[in-house]
Design an enzyme around this catalytic site. Structure first.
Site, PDB file in Angstrom:
ATOM      1  N   GLY A  13       0.797  -1.310   0.132  1.00  0.00           N
ATOM      2  CA  GLY A  13       0.058  -0.075   0.096  1.00  0.00           C
ATOM      3  C   GLY A  13       0.750   1.193   0.050  1.00  0.00           C
ATOM      4  O   GLY A  13       1.727   1.401   0.693  1.00  0.00           O
ATOM      5  N   GLY A  15      -0.533   4.082   0.498  1.00  0.00           N
ATOM      6  CA  GLY A  15      -1.554   5.340   0.858  1.00  0.00           C
ATOM      7  C   GLY A  15      -0.656   6.043   1.885  1.00  0.00           C
ATOM      8  O   GLY A  15       0.517   6.110   1.844  1.00  0.00           O
ATOM      9  N   GLY A  17      -0.207   5.756   4.961  1.00  0.00           N
ATOM     10  CA  GLY A  17       0.543   4.878   5.915  1.00  0.00           C
ATOM     11  C   GLY A  17       1.873   4.172   5.092  1.00  0.00           C
ATOM     12  O   GLY A  17       2.824   4.494   5.481  1.00  0.00           O
ATOM     13  N   VAL A  81      -1.842  -7.424  -4.494  1.00  0.00           N
ATOM     14  CA  VAL A  81      -1.211  -8.593  -3.539  1.00  0.00           C
ATOM     15  C   VAL A  81      -2.585  -9.478  -3.416  1.00  0.00           C
ATOM     16  O   VAL A  81      -3.470  -8.874  -2.799  1.00  0.00           O
ATOM     17  CB  VAL A  81      -0.811  -7.892  -2.429  1.00  0.00           C
ATOM     18  CG1 VAL A  81      -0.212  -9.003  -1.479  1.00  0.00           C
ATOM     19  CG2 VAL A  81       0.537  -6.988  -2.412  1.00  0.00           C
ATOM     20  N   GLU A 172     -19.447  16.328   3.735  1.00  0.00           N
ATOM     21  CA  GLU A 172     -18.808  17.136   2.722  1.00  0.00           C
ATOM     22  C   GLU A 172     -19.308  16.937   1.217  1.00  0.00           C
ATOM     23  O   GLU A 172     -19.305  18.061   0.461  1.00  0.00           O
ATOM     24  CB  GLU A 172     -17.239  16.908   2.717  1.00  0.00           C
ATOM     25  CG  GLU A 172     -16.492  17.231   4.158  1.00  0.00           C
ATOM     26  CD  GLU A 172     -15.236  16.994   4.153  1.00  0.00           C
ATOM     27  OE1 GLU A 172     -14.500  17.573   5.007  1.00  0.00           O
ATOM     28  OE2 GLU A 172     -14.406  16.122   3.593  1.00  0.00           O
ATOM     29  N   ASP A 302      -5.800   2.296   8.438  1.00  0.00           N
ATOM     30  CA  ASP A 302      -7.071   1.706   8.516  1.00  0.00           C
ATOM     31  C   ASP A 302      -7.379   0.276   8.506  1.00  0.00           C
ATOM     32  O   ASP A 302      -8.434  -0.342   8.946  1.00  0.00           O
ATOM     33  CB  ASP A 302      -7.839   2.037   7.164  1.00  0.00           C
ATOM     34  CG  ASP A 302      -8.436   3.620   7.094  1.00  0.00           C
ATOM     35  OD1 ASP A 302      -7.979   4.252   8.087  1.00  0.00           O
ATOM     36  OD2 ASP A 302      -8.715   3.935   5.943  1.00  0.00           O
TER      37      ASP A 302
HETATM   38  C1  LIG Z   1     -13.703   9.977   0.757  1.00  0.00           C
HETATM   39  C2  LIG Z   1     -12.667   9.829   1.787  1.00  0.00           C
HETATM   40  C3  LIG Z   1     -12.599  11.313   2.457  1.00  0.00           C
HETATM   41  C4  LIG Z   1     -11.737  11.264   3.555  1.00  0.00           C
HETATM   42  N1  LIG Z   1     -11.347  12.108   4.388  1.00  0.00           N
HETATM   43  C5  LIG Z   1     -10.409  12.209   5.382  1.00  0.00           C
HETATM   44  C6  LIG Z   1     -10.240  13.462   6.232  1.00  0.00           C
HETATM   45  O1  LIG Z   1     -10.748  14.579   5.710  1.00  0.00           O
HETATM   46  N2  LIG Z   1      -9.229  13.257   7.039  1.00  0.00           N
HETATM   47  C7  LIG Z   1      -8.668  12.173   7.527  1.00  0.00           C
HETATM   48  O2  LIG Z   1      -7.868  12.301   8.273  1.00  0.00           O
HETATM   49  N3  LIG Z   1      -8.932  11.063   6.807  1.00  0.00           N
HETATM   50  C8  LIG Z   1      -9.886  10.838   5.894  1.00  0.00           C
HETATM   51  N4  LIG Z   1     -10.135   9.978   5.266  1.00  0.00           N
HETATM   52  C9  LIG Z   1      -9.511   8.765   5.563  1.00  0.00           C
HETATM   53  C10 LIG Z   1      -8.221   8.368   5.282  1.00  0.00           C
HETATM   54  O3  LIG Z   1      -8.176   8.589   3.807  1.00  0.00           O
HETATM   55  C11 LIG Z   1      -7.539   7.172   5.660  1.00  0.00           C
HETATM   56  O4  LIG Z   1      -7.767   7.065   7.058  1.00  0.00           O
HETATM   57  C12 LIG Z   1      -6.142   6.698   5.191  1.00  0.00           C
HETATM   58  O5  LIG Z   1      -6.206   6.846   3.879  1.00  0.00           O
HETATM   59  C13 LIG Z   1      -5.707   5.335   5.650  1.00  0.00           C
HETATM   60  O6  LIG Z   1      -4.202   5.124   5.383  1.00  0.00           O
HETATM   61  P1  LIG Z   1      -3.998   3.854   4.763  1.00  0.00           P
HETATM   62  O7  LIG Z   1      -2.463   4.056   4.553  1.00  0.00           O
HETATM   63  O8  LIG Z   1      -4.423   3.004   6.027  1.00  0.00           O
HETATM   64  O9  LIG Z   1      -4.784   3.407   3.621  1.00  0.00           O
HETATM   65  P2  LIG Z   1      -5.004   4.093   2.035  1.00  0.00           P
HETATM   66  O10 LIG Z   1      -4.418   5.593   2.187  1.00  0.00           O
HETATM   67  O11 LIG Z   1      -6.524   3.761   1.628  1.00  0.00           O
HETATM   68  O12 LIG Z   1      -3.917   3.264   1.312  1.00  0.00           O
HETATM   69  C14 LIG Z   1      -4.227   1.872   0.835  1.00  0.00           C
HETATM   70  C15 LIG Z   1      -3.310   1.537  -0.281  1.00  0.00           C
HETATM   71  O13 LIG Z   1      -3.177   0.236  -0.319  1.00  0.00           O
HETATM   72  C16 LIG Z   1      -3.384  -0.046  -1.727  1.00  0.00           C
HETATM   73  N5  LIG Z   1      -4.074  -1.661  -1.747  1.00  0.00           N
HETATM   74  C17 LIG Z   1      -4.979  -2.042  -1.013  1.00  0.00           C
HETATM   75  N6  LIG Z   1      -5.350  -3.303  -1.133  1.00  0.00           N
HETATM   76  C18 LIG Z   1      -3.989  -3.735  -2.010  1.00  0.00           C
HETATM   77  C19 LIG Z   1      -3.548  -5.149  -2.475  1.00  0.00           C
HETATM   78  N7  LIG Z   1      -4.372  -5.931  -2.183  1.00  0.00           N
HETATM   79  N8  LIG Z   1      -2.761  -4.963  -3.494  1.00  0.00           N
HETATM   80  C20 LIG Z   1      -1.966  -3.978  -3.766  1.00  0.00           C
HETATM   81  N9  LIG Z   1      -2.385  -2.847  -2.998  1.00  0.00           N
HETATM   82  C21 LIG Z   1      -3.600  -2.450  -2.242  1.00  0.00           C
HETATM   83  C22 LIG Z   1      -4.633   0.766  -2.234  1.00  0.00           C
HETATM   84  O14 LIG Z   1      -4.380   0.846  -3.362  1.00  0.00           O
HETATM   85  C23 LIG Z   1      -3.991   2.109  -1.654  1.00  0.00           C
HETATM   86  O15 LIG Z   1      -3.058   2.823  -2.279  1.00  0.00           O
HETATM   87  C24 LIG Z   1     -11.168   9.949   4.215  1.00  0.00           C
HETATM   88  C25 LIG Z   1     -11.293   8.804   3.232  1.00  0.00           C
HETATM   89  C26 LIG Z   1     -11.979   8.851   2.247  1.00  0.00           C
HETATM   90  C27 LIG Z   1     -12.253   7.487   1.455  1.00  0.00           C
END
Ligand SMILES: Cc1cc2nc3c(=O)[nH]c(=O)nc-3n(C[C@H](O)[C@H](O)[C@H](O)COP(=O)(O)OP(=O)(O)OC[C@H]3O[C@@H](n4cnc5c(N)ncnc54)[C@H](O)[C@@H]3O)c2cc1C
Length: 438
Positions: A13, A15, A17, A81, A172, A302
């Site tokens: 990922g 994202g 994190g 993955v 929003e 998340d």
């Molecule tokens: C519409 C929306 C609005 C939001 N607004 C806010 C806000 O205003 N403020 C705030 O703090 N948070 C907000 N959030 C929440 C925030 O975006 C998440 O908490 C944050 O992105 C979590 O980070 P992460 O690294 O866990 O996952 P993510 O940022 O979601 O990244 C996960 C990554 O893993 C990749 N992935 C997943 N499964 C696989 C797989 N099997 N193989 C390869 N790649 C994979 C995905 O493509 C993605 O790039 C919002 C979320 C959404 C959906």
């Protein structure tokens, strides 16, 4: 272990994190393999602005390779993955296997339809760029079709936009949709009247933005009403067939558009991994963010379930970013033979915008709303965007929209997911949003 004898850290990922973990390991004596199924880092907090024609997709996404170009100890793999083999220490991906010594699972979350198959089929979630573009195309198309529709009831259903879920994304999206439809679109559609338009926000509980203090929740609902959003509490959706939304109470709302912002759950990959789970399929982690029984595996963001003072950590970007730093530090400590340290979360507060000049904020002891909160929201989001060009372009778009009541991206792109091309087509039995996707 890599050819140069350095341990390999697999990161799933890119994202909030995963990207931060990779960056934090840039000077560590490890080789990082970062895997994501998309080639960009997505700034999800502004997705709703792509869905409401305010920003183009490229402005809130940034190529992973460009972010990490200078990092010598990193390889990026564009791949899905499919499986993690914890015993073999190997990732099985769509482009082959990747062995690792340490692993960080940062695969995020996905939309939760709570088992409502018909809703999943006909509504659109707001989790990735393709969904945001589908919503934008559909909303703009509904205006074109609604303007040509003679039957007032059908026209009103076409111009009724339902948002489900009163969390930040729902609030929003509803605020922005109301402004797009009333302040921008209506000026270009002489055939339509304000009373043809409806934006409805459905929330199953009796509060919006559940994490913030009650006075701000009330202010949020009031501001939405002022912006002509019909806020409905205790409204649990049980069905949407592309034409009408059905509530648990039996009430039916004729509508052609449902944006589903009612929930998230851990991404499929995390849910499929064995081990204790917290709510929403999130993987329970040790205080050090390690997966129980697997000291070389960390889960963050998340996908991870972690409680602080009995409350689960919210699924927000700051939590993922802070956990990323902790996981990277702990891996470095383990490589040096030192024990990992527990994670401590520092809440930066809450912010949500309700549209033009309106937002609510809780930062430390301070609670405020209105124009000041809106300015803080603008600055925070602008600063957090990845890439200077994106920040500059977004600032210009926002200033333009603010001054001229315009929206930058009001083009309807051909969209294979939607079967409707001419008015009347949509009355075919079984036709409706997304009906040709399965
Ligand atoms: C519409 C929306 C609005 C939001 N607004 C806010 C806000 O205003 N403020 C705030 O703090 N948070 C907000 N959030 C929440 C925030 O975006 C998440 O908490 C944050 O992105 C979590 O980070 P992460 O690294 O866990 O996952 P993510 O940022 O979601 O990244 C996960 C990554 O893993 C990749 N992935 C997943 N499964 C696989 C797989 N099997 N193989 C390869 N790649 C994979 C995905 O493509 C993605 O790039 C919002 C979320 C959404 C959906």
């Amino acid at each position: 272990v890599a050819e140069n004898d350095r341990p390999v850290v697999g990161v799933i990922g890119a994202g909030f994190g995963g990207l931060r973990v990779a960056m934090a390991l840039r000077r560590a004596p490890v080789e990082v393999v970062l895997v994501d199924r998309r080639n960009y880092h997505l700034f999800q907090p502004l997705l709703y602005q792509v869905a409401t024609a305010g920003l183009a997709p490229g402005e809130i996404a940034y190529p992973v390779r460009a972010s990490l170009r200078a990092q010598k100890n990193l390889q990026f793999r564009l791949a899905e993955v499919a499986r993690i083999d914890l015993a073999e220490r190997r990732l099985y991906t769509s482009t082959g296997a990747i062995p690792y010594d340490y692993l960080v699972v940062a695969c995020g979350a996905e939309t939760n339809y709570y088992g409502l198959a018909s809703v999943a089929r006909h509504a659109v979630g707001l989790k990735d760029l393709d969904e945001a573009v589908v919503i934008r195309n559909h909303v703009l198309r509904m205006f074109e079709l609604g303007a040509q529709e003679r039957d007032p009831e059908t026209r009103r259903a076409m111009l009724t936009f339902v948002v489900v879920g009163g969390g930040p994304t729902g609030v929003e999206s509803a605020g922005a949709l109301s402004e797009l439809t009333r302040l921008v679109q209506l000026r270009d559609f002489a055939e339509l009247e304000p009373q043809d338009l409806r934006v409805v926000l459905l929330e199953a509980t009796n509060q919006l933005l559940s994490g913030i203090p009650q006075p701000l929740q009330i202010a949020t609902a009031e501001t939405l009403w002022q912006k002509h959003v019909e806020v409905r509490f205790g409204a649990t959706v049980t069905d949407f067939d592309g034409y009408k939304v059905t509530l648990r109470s039996g009430e039916v709302i004729p509508a052609r558009t449902v944006i589903w912002a009612a929930g998230a759950r851990a991404a499929q990959l995390a849910r499929s991994l064995e081990g204790p789970k917290g709510s929403l399929g999130r993987l329970a982690v040790e205080p050090t963010l390690q997966l129980p029984g697997h000291p070389n595996v960390y889960v963050i963001g998340d996908a991870a379930y972690w409680e602080e003072e009995g409350e689960p950590l919210p699924m927000v970007a700051p939590a993922a970013i802070q956990q990323a730093r902790c996981a990277a530090d702990n891996i470095i400590r383990q490589v040096r033979g030192e024990p990992p340290k527990p994670f401590v979360y520092q809440s930066p507060g809450s912010l949500a915008t309700i549209g033009r000049n309106a937002a609510v904020a809780e930062i430390g002891r301070f609670r405020f709303r209105g124009f000041l909160a809106w300015l803080v929201w603008l600055v925070v989001h602008l600063m957090r965007l990845v890439g200077f060009r994106n920040r500059l372009v977004v600032l210009i778009y926002w200033a333009w929209d603010y001054l001229f009541y315009d929206r930058a991206v009001r083009v309807i792109m051909p969209d294979a997911r939607w079967p409707w091309t001419v008015p009347g087509d949509d009355r075919r039995p079984g036709a409706g949003p997304n009906s040709n996707t399965s």
